[in-house]
Design a protein around this motif. Structure first.
Motif, PDB file in Angstrom:
ATOM      1  N   ALA A 177     -27.946  91.620 -25.437  1.00 14.90           N
ATOM      2  CA  ALA A 177     -28.463  90.457 -26.160  1.00 14.90           C
ATOM      3  C   ALA A 177     -27.384  89.387 -26.288  1.00 14.90           C
ATOM      4  CB  ALA A 177     -28.969  90.871 -27.534  1.00 14.90           C
ATOM      5  N   SER A 178     -26.171  89.791 -26.665  1.00 16.61           N
ATOM      6  CA  SER A 178     -25.066  88.834 -26.784  1.00 16.61           C
ATOM      7  C   SER A 178     -24.689  88.278 -25.421  1.00 16.61           C
ATOM      8  CB  SER A 178     -23.851  89.508 -27.432  1.00 16.61           C
ATOM      9  OG  SER A 178     -24.170  89.989 -28.704  1.00 16.61           O
ATOM     10  N   TRP A 179     -24.707  89.133 -24.409  1.00 15.97           N
ATOM     11  CA  TRP A 179     -24.359  88.694 -23.051  1.00 15.97           C
ATOM     12  C   TRP A 179     -25.354  87.643 -22.553  1.00 15.97           C
ATOM     13  CZ3 TRP A 179     -26.795  88.981 -18.272  1.00 15.97           C
ATOM     14  CH2 TRP A 179     -25.999  88.814 -17.142  1.00 15.97           C
ATOM     15  N   THR A 180     -26.656  87.898 -22.782  1.00 20.53           N
ATOM     16  CA  THR A 180     -27.677  86.950 -22.332  1.00 20.53           C
ATOM     17  C   THR A 180     -27.577  85.629 -23.092  1.00 20.53           C
ATOM     18  OG1 THR A 180     -29.148  88.801 -21.857  1.00 20.53           O
ATOM     19  CG2 THR A 180     -30.144  86.626 -21.979  1.00 20.53           C
ATOM     20  N   LEU A 181     -27.351  85.711 -24.394  1.00 24.58           N
ATOM     21  CA  LEU A 181     -27.264  84.489 -25.191  1.00 24.58           C
ATOM     22  C   LEU A 181     -26.035  83.671 -24.809  1.00 24.58           C
ATOM     23  CD1 LEU A 181     -28.445  82.771 -27.401  1.00 24.58           C
ATOM     24  CD2 LEU A 181     -27.221  84.154 -29.098  1.00 24.58           C
ATOM     25  N   LYS A 182     -24.922  84.346 -24.547  1.00 14.21           N
ATOM     26  CA  LYS A 182     -23.719  83.610 -24.118  1.00 14.21           C
ATOM     27  C   LYS A 182     -23.947  82.967 -22.757  1.00 14.21           C
ATOM     28  CE  LYS A 182     -18.768  84.054 -23.244  1.00 14.21           C
ATOM     29  NZ  LYS A 182     -17.570  84.940 -23.252  1.00 14.21           N
ATOM     30  N   THR A 183     -24.634  83.682 -21.884  1.00 18.04           N
ATOM     31  CA  THR A 183     -24.939  83.121 -20.557  1.00 18.04           C
ATOM     32  C   THR A 183     -25.771  81.849 -20.683  1.00 18.04           C
ATOM     33  OG1 THR A 183     -24.909  85.344 -19.610  1.00 18.04           O
ATOM     34  CG2 THR A 183     -25.991  83.632 -18.333  1.00 18.04           C
ATOM     35  N   ARG A 184     -26.773  81.869 -21.559  1.00 22.05           N
ATOM     36  CA  ARG A 184     -27.624  80.695 -21.739  1.00 22.05           C
ATOM     37  C   ARG A 184     -26.870  79.559 -22.423  1.00 22.05           C
ATOM     38  NH1 ARG A 184     -32.737  81.359 -20.376  1.00 22.05           N
ATOM     39  NH2 ARG A 184     -33.640  83.444 -20.231  1.00 22.05           N
ATOM     40  N   ALA A 185     -25.973  79.897 -23.344  1.00 18.64           N
ATOM     41  CA  ALA A 185     -25.198  78.848 -24.015  1.00 18.64           C
ATOM     42  C   ALA A 185     -24.245  78.167 -23.044  1.00 18.64           C
ATOM     43  CB  ALA A 185     -24.429  79.446 -25.186  1.00 18.64           C
ATOM     44  N   LEU A 186     -23.598  78.939 -22.183  1.00 22.67           N
ATOM     45  CA  LEU A 186     -22.710  78.346 -21.174  1.00 22.67           C
ATOM     46  C   LEU A 186     -23.501  77.482 -20.199  1.00 22.67           C
ATOM     47  CD1 LEU A 186     -20.383  81.404 -20.428  1.00 22.67           C
ATOM     48  CD2 LEU A 186     -19.729  79.275 -21.564  1.00 22.67           C
ATOM     49  N   THR A 187     -24.709  77.921 -19.874  1.00 23.72           N
ATOM     50  CA  THR A 187     -25.561  77.108 -19.000  1.00 23.72           C
ATOM     51  C   THR A 187     -25.968  75.812 -19.691  1.00 23.72           C
ATOM     52  OG1 THR A 187     -26.414  79.127 -17.972  1.00 23.72           O
ATOM     53  CG2 THR A 187     -27.669  77.107 -17.633  1.00 23.72           C
ATOM     54  N   GLY A 188     -26.292  75.912 -20.985  1.00 22.59           N
ATOM     55  CA  GLY A 188     -26.716  74.728 -21.726  1.00 22.59           C
ATOM     56  C   GLY A 188     -25.654  73.658 -21.816  1.00 22.59           C
ATOM     57  N   GLN A 189     -24.377  74.054 -21.752  1.00 22.69           N
ATOM     58  CA  GLN A 189     -23.298  73.071 -21.832  1.00 22.69           C
ATOM     59  C   GLN A 189     -23.259  72.153 -20.619  1.00 22.69           C
ATOM     60  OE1 GLN A 189     -19.812  75.535 -22.390  1.00 22.69           O
ATOM     61  NE2 GLN A 189     -19.932  75.392 -24.618  1.00 22.69           N
ATOM     62  N   VAL A 190     -23.696  72.635 -19.470  1.00 24.55           N
ATOM     63  CA  VAL A 190     -23.596  71.849 -18.232  1.00 24.55           C
ATOM     64  C   VAL A 190     -24.971  71.561 -17.619  1.00 24.55           C
ATOM     65  CG1 VAL A 190     -21.299  72.730 -17.700  1.00 24.55           C
ATOM     66  CG2 VAL A 190     -23.291  73.961 -16.869  1.00 24.55           C
ATOM     67  N   TYR A 191     -26.043  71.947 -18.325  1.00 22.39           N
ATOM     68  CA  TYR A 191     -27.374  71.815 -17.732  1.00 22.39           C
ATOM     69  C   TYR A 191     -27.759  70.352 -17.579  1.00 22.39           C
ATOM     70  CZ  TYR A 191     -32.381  72.352 -17.021  1.00 22.39           C
ATOM     71  OH  TYR A 191     -33.638  72.285 -16.505  1.00 22.39           O
ATOM     72  N   VAL A 192     -28.288  70.011 -16.419  1.00 19.39           N
ATOM     73  CA  VAL A 192     -28.780  68.670 -16.133  1.00 19.39           C
ATOM     74  C   VAL A 192     -30.139  68.814 -15.465  1.00 19.39           C
ATOM     75  CG1 VAL A 192     -28.385  66.546 -14.833  1.00 19.39           C
ATOM     76  CG2 VAL A 192     -26.458  67.714 -15.873  1.00 19.39           C
ATOM     77  N   ASP A 193     -31.095  68.018 -15.905  1.00 15.38           N
ATOM     78  CA  ASP A 193     -32.424  68.041 -15.293  1.00 15.38           C
ATOM     79  C   ASP A 193     -32.339  67.429 -13.902  1.00 15.38           C
ATOM     80  OD1 ASP A 193     -35.043  68.090 -14.658  1.00 15.38           O
ATOM     81  OD2 ASP A 193     -35.747  66.809 -16.267  1.00 15.38           O
ATOM     82  N   GLU A 194     -32.487  68.231 -12.894  1.00  7.92           N
ATOM     83  CA  GLU A 194     -32.269  67.766 -11.523  1.00  7.92           C
ATOM     84  C   GLU A 194     -33.429  66.963 -10.971  1.00  7.92           C
ATOM     85  OE1 GLU A 194     -31.013  70.805  -8.901  1.00  7.92           O
ATOM     86  OE2 GLU A 194     -29.033  70.884  -9.801  1.00  7.92           O
ATOM     87  N   VAL A 195     -34.516  66.864 -11.708  1.00  7.63           N
ATOM     88  CA  VAL A 195     -35.619  66.044 -11.222  1.00  7.63           C
ATOM     89  C   VAL A 195     -35.209  64.584 -11.180  1.00  7.63           C
ATOM     90  CG1 VAL A 195     -37.960  65.271 -11.722  1.00  7.63           C
ATOM     91  CG2 VAL A 195     -37.360  67.665 -12.018  1.00  7.63           C
TER      92      VAL A 195
ATOM     93  N   PRO B 176     -35.033  80.679 -25.748  1.00  5.44           N
ATOM     94  CA  PRO B 176     -34.377  81.338 -26.878  1.00  5.44           C
ATOM     95  C   PRO B 176     -34.495  82.846 -26.749  1.00  5.44           C
ATOM     96  CG  PRO B 176     -36.457  80.407 -27.569  1.00  5.44           C
ATOM     97  CD  PRO B 176     -36.241  79.945 -26.159  1.00  5.44           C
ATOM     98  N   VAL B 177     -33.478  83.547 -27.188  1.00  5.73           N
ATOM     99  CA  VAL B 177     -33.470  85.008 -27.142  1.00  5.73           C
ATOM    100  C   VAL B 177     -33.737  85.525 -28.535  1.00  5.73           C
ATOM    101  CG1 VAL B 177     -32.107  87.048 -26.590  1.00  5.73           C
ATOM    102  CG2 VAL B 177     -31.822  84.953 -25.249  1.00  5.73           C
ATOM    103  N   THR B 178     -34.825  86.244 -28.738  1.00  6.36           N
ATOM    104  CA  THR B 178     -35.150  86.759 -30.065  1.00  6.36           C
ATOM    105  C   THR B 178     -34.248  87.932 -30.387  1.00  6.36           C
ATOM    106  OG1 THR B 178     -36.820  88.205 -29.105  1.00  6.36           O
ATOM    107  CG2 THR B 178     -37.540  86.041 -29.872  1.00  6.36           C
ATOM    108  N   SER B 179     -33.901  88.067 -31.641  1.00  3.76           N
ATOM    109  CA  SER B 179     -33.019  89.149 -32.041  1.00  3.76           C
ATOM    110  C   SER B 179     -33.326  89.521 -33.478  1.00  3.76           C
ATOM    111  CB  SER B 179     -31.558  88.726 -31.916  1.00  3.76           C
ATOM    112  OG  SER B 179     -31.309  87.621 -32.761  1.00  3.76           O
ATOM    113  N   ALA B 180     -32.903  90.690 -33.874  1.00  2.60           N
ATOM    114  CA  ALA B 180     -33.068  91.161 -35.243  1.00  2.60           C
ATOM    115  C   ALA B 180     -31.825  91.946 -35.621  1.00  2.60           C
ATOM    116  CB  ALA B 180     -34.305  92.045 -35.367  1.00  2.60           C
ATOM    117  N   SER B 181     -31.601  92.077 -36.916  1.00  2.00           N
ATOM    118  CA  SER B 181     -30.390  92.764 -37.356  1.00  2.00           C
ATOM    119  C   SER B 181     -30.396  94.233 -36.947  1.00  2.00           C
ATOM    120  CB  SER B 181     -30.260  92.652 -38.877  1.00  2.00           C
ATOM    121  OG  SER B 181     -31.408  93.200 -39.496  1.00  2.00           O
TER     122      SER B 181
END
Length: 501
Positions: free
Chosen positions: A35-53, A137-142
């Motif tokens: 869960a942490s690995w996936t969320l970090k992956t998406r956060a790193l992607t979000g920092q450089v994400y550009v809509d290529e359309v 978004p990645v859903t998570s619970a305690s």
């Protein structure tokens, strides 16, 4: 508070760096926390994400070594390349609308590809500077259940977050919950198109070719690699499964790169039947018509965009630009004032307001707007603003001020071809023949697509008796702008000279 929940909260608020820091701490405690690995992956992607359309800038290789050109001379109205000024519908009456090197009219809204054309030589391409630049978004619970991953998920503190060389793509392709986040990370963050293509191909095969999302990602990879026909096949296949706006936009983008604007327009219109009133589709049609120099059609679709979204900045700016270049500065002024009311606050807007005020004879506001534009200008726009102030000075008859303004434009941008041309005209008025000749030559070397310096150089050479140089320059002026009457008359006159000789 649960750290993963806090990281997810940061991710939703687009505070990606804080999200990455928390996920890194969690992964240090448990490197196999998916869960942490996936969320970090998406956060790193979000920092450089550009809509290529929207973002699509041609590089030197694409411009000079294009293998997709079907014919060197396309039929009028069927190609975006080599559009001649004045050949489209609604040709401007006030002089000529500024053109890029490829012949496209400069847009009222800066987009990739609108301010620079396709250079004809490698020297021109190198001289033209170019700039380049929703995760689920990645859903998570305690009380979440942490599943163990593979050793490829481990990352060193000094090395990359994900070691792509150690990844088993077959295993990740079979797990859709990880594969999509991993693909976006590889494609956007690492910019490794080949590995992204391999993962997308395996994932498409794993889901038995039933997931439209993976087909669109395959098309994006093919597009990046220049395989436009393969991208077209994947997008058409994706549209058969599920009709999405993004798929239509990507398909139209492929047709534009293949220089098939009419097919792109048909694709946009077919999408509008499924999604009526979608502003991104209407804007795409308007951009293509603007590139084809069919300004009446472009304005028609921009107005339709405003019918559905009256805060659309690009549509307001482009309609204002069209009215300015069709001798309606008062109408253009209303559109630019609307942009000011919407919160747009930059040097370009105040520059346009100043020009509209000047041509609408509201002289009290002209200099105020230009002063504000100068205070907000950066190094890229300062030269153009000084050039426009020089035009205002010419309009009020102050030649000395105009000369100083054009000099200031060159001090800000030494490659400002229009300023060189106007300085040549002023030097010619002063009787400085050699300086005028040098300025005209500098202007058409820097911007061979402009007809003005060619015509001015031809007229100057004709006065000096250099008929051969005058004839060649007049011919270049006619080639640069086929409808320029003065150039045609001069060319006929010179032909008579040669026949007499």
């Amino acid at each position: 508070m649960d750290p993963l929940f806090l990281a997810y909260s940061y991710f939703r608020r687009r505070k990606y760096q804080k999200c990455v820091d928390i996920c890194t701490q969690l992964l240090e405690k448990n490197p196999y926390d998916q869960a942490s690995w996936t969320l970090k992956t998406r956060a790193l992607t979000g920092q450089v994400y550009v809509d290529e359309v929207d973002v699509d800038e041609e590089g030197i290789a694409e411009m000079l070594m294009d293998d997709n050109v079907i014919a060197s001379v396309a039929r009028p109205g069927t190609s975006l390349r080599g559009v001649k000024p004045g050949t489209g519908q609604g040709a401007p009456s006030q002089g000529v609308r500024p053109m890029s090197q490829s012949g496209r009219p400069l847009s009222g809204f800066v987009r990739p590809g609108t301010q620079s054309g396709r250079p004809g030589t490698m020297e021109q391409a190198i001289r033209t500077p170019r700039t380049a630049h929703t995760a689920r978004p990645v859903t998570s619970a305690s009380g979440r259940y942490v599943r163990l991953g593979t050793a490829s998920m481990l990352s060193n503190a000094d090395g990359p977050f994900i070691n792509l060389a150690r990844l088993n793509f077959n295993k990740y392709a079979a797990r859709q919950n990880l594969a999509k986040a991993l693909f976006e990370y590889i494609f956007h963050h690492e910019n490794d198109v080949r590995n992204a293509l391999e993962l997308a191909a395996l994932a498409t095969e794993s889901c038995q070719y039933k997931d439209w999302w993976w087909k669109v990602q395959l098309a994006k990879c093919y597009y990046r690699l220049g395989m436009y026909r393969d991208a077209e096949k994947q997008l058409k296949s994706a549209l058969k499964q599920d009709e999405m706006v993004d798929s239509f936009l990507y398909l139209s983008k492929v047709y534009v790169r293949l220089d098939q604007p009419l097919t792109a327009v048909e694709t946009y219109k077919s999408a509008l039947e499924k999604f009526p009133g979608e502003t991104s589709l209407l804007t795409g049609i308007a951009r293509i018509y603007e590139g084809l120099n069919e300004m009446d059609n472009a304005v028609k679709f921009y107005k339709e965009v405003l019918h559905f979204d009256n805060m659309h900045v690009e549509a307001v700016a482009c309609i204002g630009t069209h009215h300015f270049y069709t001798d309606q500065p008062e109408v253009a002024l209303k559109f630019y004032r609307r942009l000011l009311q919407m919160g747009v606050f930059n040097a370009e807007l105040y520059n346009n307001l100043g020009l509209c005020c000047f041509y609408a004879q509201q002289y009290d506001m002209t200099l105020t707007c230009f002063e504000r534009a100068l205070s907000l200008a950066d190094d890229q726009t300062l030269g153009d603003i000084w050039f426009n102030i020089g035009h205002v000075a010419l309009g009020i008859g102050d030649m000395n001020l105009a000369y100083q303004c054009f000099r200031m434009a060159l001090a800000s941008n030494n490659d400002h071809a229009e300023a060189y041309n106007n300085l040549g005209v002023l030097e010619l008025r002063r009787g400085h023949i050699e300086q005028a000749r040098a300025f005209f030559q500098a202007a058409f070397v820097l911007a061979p697509h402009m007809y003005e310096p060619h015509y001015n150089f031809a007229a100057l050479a004709d006065q000096l008796g250099d008929l051969q140089s005058s004839y060649n320059a007049a011919k270049r002026a006619v080639d640069a702008f086929a409808n320029h009457t003065d150039s045609k008359d001069l060319l006929k006159q010179l032909k008579q000279h040669f026949s007499l000789l």
